[in-house]
Design a protein around this motif. Sequence first.
Motif, short mmCIF file in Angstrom:
data_model
loop_
_atom_site.label_atom_id
_atom_site.label_comp_id
_atom_site.label_asym_id
_atom_site.label_seq_id
_atom_site.Cartn_x
_atom_site.Cartn_y
_atom_site.Cartn_z
N ARG A 290 0.76 -1.20 0.03
CA ARG A 290 -0.06 0.08 -0.09
C ARG A 290 0.85 1.35 -0.05
N VAL B 98 0.15 7.31 -4.30
CA VAL B 98 -0.95 8.08 -4.98
C VAL B 98 -1.47 7.43 -6.09
N GLY C 118 -2.74 4.44 -6.29
CA GLY C 118 -3.96 3.82 -6.07
C GLY C 118 -5.24 4.39 -6.36
N GLU C 119 -4.91 5.79 -6.33
CA GLU C 119 -6.25 6.56 -6.27
C GLU C 119 -7.06 6.59 -7.91
N PRO C 120 -8.15 6.55 -7.66
CA PRO C 120 -8.95 6.41 -9.14
C PRO C 120 -8.65 7.31 -10.05
N MET D 205 -13.54 9.44 -13.89
CA MET D 205 -13.31 8.94 -12.50
C MET D 205 -13.72 9.58 -11.22
N ILE E 68 -7.09 -3.56 -0.15
CA ILE E 68 -6.51 -2.64 -0.99
C ILE E 68 -5.41 -2.95 -1.73
N LYS F 154 -12.97 7.99 -0.82
CA LYS F 154 -12.60 6.45 -0.65
C LYS F 154 -11.59 6.10 0.22
N SER G 137 -8.85 4.85 -0.01
CA SER G 137 -7.47 4.98 -0.44
C SER G 137 -7.26 6.39 -0.74
N GLU G 138 -8.00 7.27 -0.62
CA GLU G 138 -7.93 8.54 -0.84
C GLU G 138 -7.80 9.72 0.45
N SER H 6 -4.83 11.85 0.92
CA SER H 6 -4.67 12.95 0.26
C SER H 6 -5.52 13.97 0.44
#
Lengths: 462, 95
Positions: free
Chosen positions: A218, A223, A225-227, A267, A317, B42, B44-45, B48
């Motif tokens: 992870r 970054v 991994g961000e859509p 996205m 993840i 999300k 995962s975000e 940020s």
Amino acid sequence: MDTFLSALKAVIDSLGATIALPIIIFFVALILGAKPGKAFRAGVVIGIAFIGINLVIGLMWGALSEVGQALVKNLGITRDVVDVGWPSAAAIAFGTKVGLWVIPIAILVNILFLVLRWTKTLNVDIWNFWHFAFIGSMVAAVSGNLAYGLIAAALAAALALFLADWTAKAVQSFYGLPGISIPHLTTAPGVPFAIFTNWFVDKIPGLNKMEADPETIRKRFGVMGEPVILGLIIGLILGILGFYNAGDFQTVLVKVLGLGMNLAAVMLLLPRMVSILMEGLMPVSEAAREFMQKRAGSREIYIGLDSAILIGHPAAISTSLLLVPVAILLSLILPGSRVILFADLAIIPFVVAMFAPLMRGNIVRMVIAGTLELLVGFYLATWMSPLFTSAALDAGFKMPENALSITSIGDGFLWPPALFAQLVNYLGVFGLVIVAALLGVAMFFYMKNTKAWEIAAGAPKE
Amino acid sequence: MPMRKTILVACGTAVATSTVVAKSLEEILRDRGIDVVTRQCKASEVASMISGVDLVVTTTPLPGNLGVPVIQTLAFLTGIGKEAVITQIIQALKL
């Protein structure tokens, strides 16, 4: 009166989800006991959401159609089935004629199953009823028969309850969620793949001892991994492959960067639009939850929730980060598959989340099982794409002329919709009888030997 | 006039469960006279999106050490234990 009704039907048919769904949602919310003001606002917001989703899908289709045709020309591979992502699939599913009725149908099935003690799960995750509508829409599309679609949606709701019960103990112990089960038809269908992979990997010396650390993966991907960043990178890669010979340097650069930004925008924007749909659905789902909880009585009940609550787990993840390049590669090389992946790379954690309890979070095994499920999925999706596309038209989504066919990983890649649709395709109404019989047999053996089934799905032995 | 607080709400999709939590929070806190802004993302975000955020409320596990308080809860989805979580959230916002 007849003229009025047929005129009304014509209006509903031609305006689709933007008009019909708000009206239905208003009445469903009222019946379930929501206040009229809230119910009215809910309906209007849902109509707005469909308008918003339509705009973003238009942007995506425009961008992807162009590069899709360029790819065919440059690489000689046919990839004319475009992955539009689960947010589009959900909107399409709720927007079809089956989708209009799915909320009352699934609530009735759940209450019936609770009364008959066929399930312990009270599915309050109204949002994810879209999966049942999706399966019903595929069946309606393949048979041209709305009644078959509605029956299929009811069976899908029952299947979700069964899968939720079966995996409940595994989920509760691995994810630490007492009293919760996951009646989610993107996640639960992974269990058979995980059981098979475990059995297979155990037989291979070396591989059966391998592990990987989720935190390291992870952190390393960060970054990436961000859509949004994923969308940008995929846009750039597809752009270079499709447009490298599109003209002078300036033309190529503009086209490539333009595609990257367009897909990055999709996205971010598509989930935002779909969250408006969710916002509109909320008064309905709150009312439905209270309605069902009041009638559930006091015995032991699992509350059925969205697998979105599992996705933050490091194993889920990390596995999906590793599966993104695998999925893109498969998308480019698999012979006979016509699917080009894009928008649904962000849903991979949902596909793999239910592997984790069975595999004790072992990422090596989860990646293998995920690869397997995706591999099969490409072919299911290729077969189902005409049905998917006709469901989108039924839901009133505007598709450009000569548009490509569409699919998505959730749920176009998964076996439940394919199984339902295939059986009905070949056997008509008997296909539905077979699905019901299979489900009945599985439930019978599960109830007879609950403990063993739960352990098979990853529950602790004690 | 206290400063307006920002709550980041996280789940697996930034669509489904986080919308339920964010909208319920806005409504409940507004009824108690507390002015908040919510943002959704999300899991995962989160890293940020964390700057300028006073509190993270999540329905799914998040990595540790975000530098702001994190409350993981399913109460807004199940309806069970909602009042206790709301008290916890108000305390975490130091209002």
